[in-house]
Design a protein around this motif. Structure first.
Motif, PDB file in Angstrom:
ATOM      1  N   ALA A  42     -14.049  13.375  -0.196  1.00 26.42           N
ATOM      2  CA  ALA A  42     -13.027  12.236  -0.046  1.00 26.42           C
ATOM      3  C   ALA A  42     -11.303  13.576   0.047  1.00 26.42           C
ATOM      4  O   ALA A  42     -10.309  13.141   0.891  1.00 26.42           O
TER       5      ALA A  42
ATOM      6  N   GLY B 260     -17.221  12.773  -9.308  1.00 27.19           N
ATOM      7  CA  GLY B 260     -17.430  11.573  -8.234  1.00 27.19           C
ATOM      8  C   GLY B 260     -18.144  10.964  -8.602  1.00 27.19           C
ATOM      9  O   GLY B 260     -18.448  10.972 -10.087  1.00 27.19           O
ATOM     10  N   PRO B 261     -17.939   9.168  -8.628  1.00 27.48           N
ATOM     11  CA  PRO B 261     -18.453   7.755  -9.658  1.00 27.48           C
ATOM     12  C   PRO B 261     -20.615   8.613  -9.544  1.00 27.48           C
ATOM     13  O   PRO B 261     -20.757   9.548  -8.849  1.00 27.48           O
TER      14      PRO B 261
ATOM     15  N   LYS C 153      -6.697  10.278   2.273  1.00 24.70           N
ATOM     16  CA  LYS C 153      -8.094  10.626   2.337  1.00 24.70           C
ATOM     17  C   LYS C 153      -8.138  12.098   3.008  1.00 24.70           C
ATOM     18  O   LYS C 153      -8.562  12.882   2.439  1.00 24.70           O
TER      19      LYS C 153
ATOM     20  N   THR D 217     -11.312   6.590  -4.953  1.00 22.89           N
ATOM     21  CA  THR D 217     -12.878   5.808  -4.643  1.00 22.89           C
ATOM     22  C   THR D 217     -13.036   4.730  -4.684  1.00 22.89           C
ATOM     23  O   THR D 217     -14.480   3.896  -4.902  1.00 22.89           O
ATOM     24  N   ASP D 218     -12.203   4.154  -4.526  1.00 21.10           N
ATOM     25  CA  ASP D 218     -11.927   2.553  -4.362  1.00 21.10           C
ATOM     26  C   ASP D 218     -12.409   2.167  -3.206  1.00 21.10           C
ATOM     27  O   ASP D 218     -12.146   1.922  -2.606  1.00 21.10           O
ATOM     28  N   ASP D 219     -13.502   1.362  -3.367  1.00 21.61           N
ATOM     29  CA  ASP D 219     -13.305   1.345  -1.449  1.00 21.61           C
ATOM     30  C   ASP D 219     -13.459  -0.447  -1.404  1.00 21.61           C
ATOM     31  O   ASP D 219     -13.504  -0.396   0.165  1.00 21.61           O
TER      32      ASP D 219
ATOM     33  N   HIS E  49     -17.056  11.634  -2.433  1.00 21.05           N
ATOM     34  CA  HIS E  49     -17.465   9.858  -2.389  1.00 21.05           C
ATOM     35  C   HIS E  49     -18.148   9.232  -1.354  1.00 21.05           C
ATOM     36  O   HIS E  49     -18.334   9.495  -0.206  1.00 21.05           O
ATOM     37  N   ASN E  50     -19.617   8.532  -1.318  1.00 19.81           N
ATOM     38  CA  ASN E  50     -20.181   8.359  -0.317  1.00 19.81           C
ATOM     39  C   ASN E  50     -21.057   8.786   0.259  1.00 19.81           C
ATOM     40  O   ASN E  50     -20.822   9.255   1.610  1.00 19.81           O
TER      41      ASN E  50
ATOM     42  N   ALA F 119     -22.655   9.480  -6.474  1.00 15.05           N
ATOM     43  CA  ALA F 119     -21.974  10.397  -5.055  1.00 15.05           C
ATOM     44  C   ALA F 119     -22.087  11.044  -4.486  1.00 15.05           C
ATOM     45  O   ALA F 119     -21.962  11.336  -3.663  1.00 15.05           O
TER      46      ALA F 119
ATOM     47  N   PHE G  27      -9.030  10.207  -9.175  1.00 12.36           N
ATOM     48  CA  PHE G  27      -9.986   9.715  -8.618  1.00 12.36           C
ATOM     49  C   PHE G  27     -10.259   8.601  -8.138  1.00 12.36           C
ATOM     50  O   PHE G  27     -11.546   7.721  -7.670  1.00 12.36           O
TER      51      PHE G  27
ATOM     52  N   VAL H  15     -13.303  15.747  -4.366  1.00 11.10           N
ATOM     53  CA  VAL H  15     -13.887  14.564  -4.741  1.00 11.10           C
ATOM     54  C   VAL H  15     -14.790  13.859  -4.052  1.00 11.10           C
ATOM     55  O   VAL H  15     -14.916  13.784  -2.876  1.00 11.10           O
TER      56      VAL H  15
END
Length: 329
Positions: A225, A48-49, A325, A314-316, A220-221, A52, A310, A218
């Motif tokens: 995901a 995760g970024p 997803k 994780t691209d919003d 994310h937020n 995350a 990835f 993964v």
């Protein structure tokens, strides 16, 4: 301890399980219903970024902080009602080394043995064994401040193993290491799992997860995901293709007329046709060419890698693609 089932239906223990983990700091939700299920004796990578929730997840599962909601068990013990048993069964190596640079490597190890209330003789025996196992015997009497980054990381994990943990949480253990030291750490992790230890690994190095993990999630937020093996995750991202190269324009034109969905490069005499790279898809493609009497000089398979996965997950800014997803289970 909870159990899951393998592909043949036989039960095997689950080392870490979590359902609906939630954590917020003020108005900021860090974890928003995270589910995990990690089989014993495996490596599970959490990607995760930054921000995350990877480190927050590790802190909750290692009892360093409490969750706002949800349930979790580690090594068969409930986090809420049996935290002491959880702590006795785990080891934690954080992003930043816990090594005390003012004392020697051996003294760091003996300090951990004292913290685990090991008898002095037992502590010295385990210390000597682990220092040898991690290639630190020659440096054992030197101050840890003189160690290289890779040596400090090896000492850090050796200190984690003093208590013989069944589950180890490695929070970005190779951050800042050079490629050689990183590969050494990978080998250590593989050896731990071969010995029956369960490893939950957080990392931002996608190659690391690809090399080590039995399963990858993964994050994310604050949510998972997608989850699956590296191969499963790569298949959920579009973009796989086969590149065909030909030696003469006539054959290239015949192939282009046959493969109407292919992208053609007449200068390079190549075709790029969508293909997931699976044996069945490749066989179908080759059968079509063979039936038409078309022979390519070269065939190259290109499949999405974890970088593609990835970035896609994780691209919003990208449109919300529910199919992408979905968890790859």
């Amino acid at each position: 301890m909870p159990t899951s089932k393998n592909a043949g239906g036989a039960p095997f223990p689950v080392a870490v399980s979590a359902v609906g983990l939630r954590k917020s700091y003020g108005d900021r939700t860090v974890l928003d219903g995270v589910d995990l299920r990690i089989p014993a004796g495996s490596v599970f990578a959490l990607l995760g970024p930054n921000g995350a929730g990877k480190t927050t997840t590790v802190k909750i599962l290692s009892t360093l902080i409490s969750a706002d909601g949800g349930q979790a068990q580690v090594a068969g013990h409930d986090l809420t009602t049996d935290g002491q048993a959880v702590r006795a069964a785990i080891g934690v190596t954080g992003q930043f080394s816990a090594v005390d640079g003012l004392i020697t490597g051996e003294e760091n190890m003996l300090l951990m043995a004292d913290l685990h209330h090991l008898p002095r003789a037992e502590g010295r025996r385990i210390t000597a064994h682990l220092l040898e196992r991690f290639g630190l015997t020659d440096a054992a009497g030197k101050p840890a401040s003189t160690y290289s980054g890779g040596m400090k990381r090896r000492l850090d994990i050796a200190m984690t193993l003093v208590g013989d943990p069944r589950v180890i949480f490695l929070d970005e253990p190779t951050t800042g290491l050079d490629p050689r030291s990183r590969h050494t750490m990978w080998q250590i992790i593989r050896e731990l799992v071969t010995g029956g230890t369960t490893v939950l690994l957080t990392t931002q190095y996608l190659e690391e997860a690809d090399q080590l993990a039995d399963r990858i999630a993964v994050l994310h937020n604050g949510r998972i995901a997608a989850e699956g093996t590296a191969a499963e995750l790569k298949r959920i991202v579009p973009g796989g293709h086969v590149r065909l190269r030909f030696t003469d324009p006539a054959t290239h034109r015949r192939a282009a007329a046959l493969l109407t969905d292919a992208t053609s490069d007449t200068d390079a005499l190549t075709l790029r046709t969508p293909n997931d790279g699976s044996p069945r898809a490749l066989r179908t493609l080759l059968d079509r060419l063979d039936t038409a009497g078309v022979e390519a000089a070269e065939l190259t398979v290109h499949t999405p890698d974890l970088d593609d996965v990835f970035l896609a997950l994780t691209d919003d800014t990208a449109p919300d693609d529910q199919a992408t997803k979905e968890t790859a289970r």
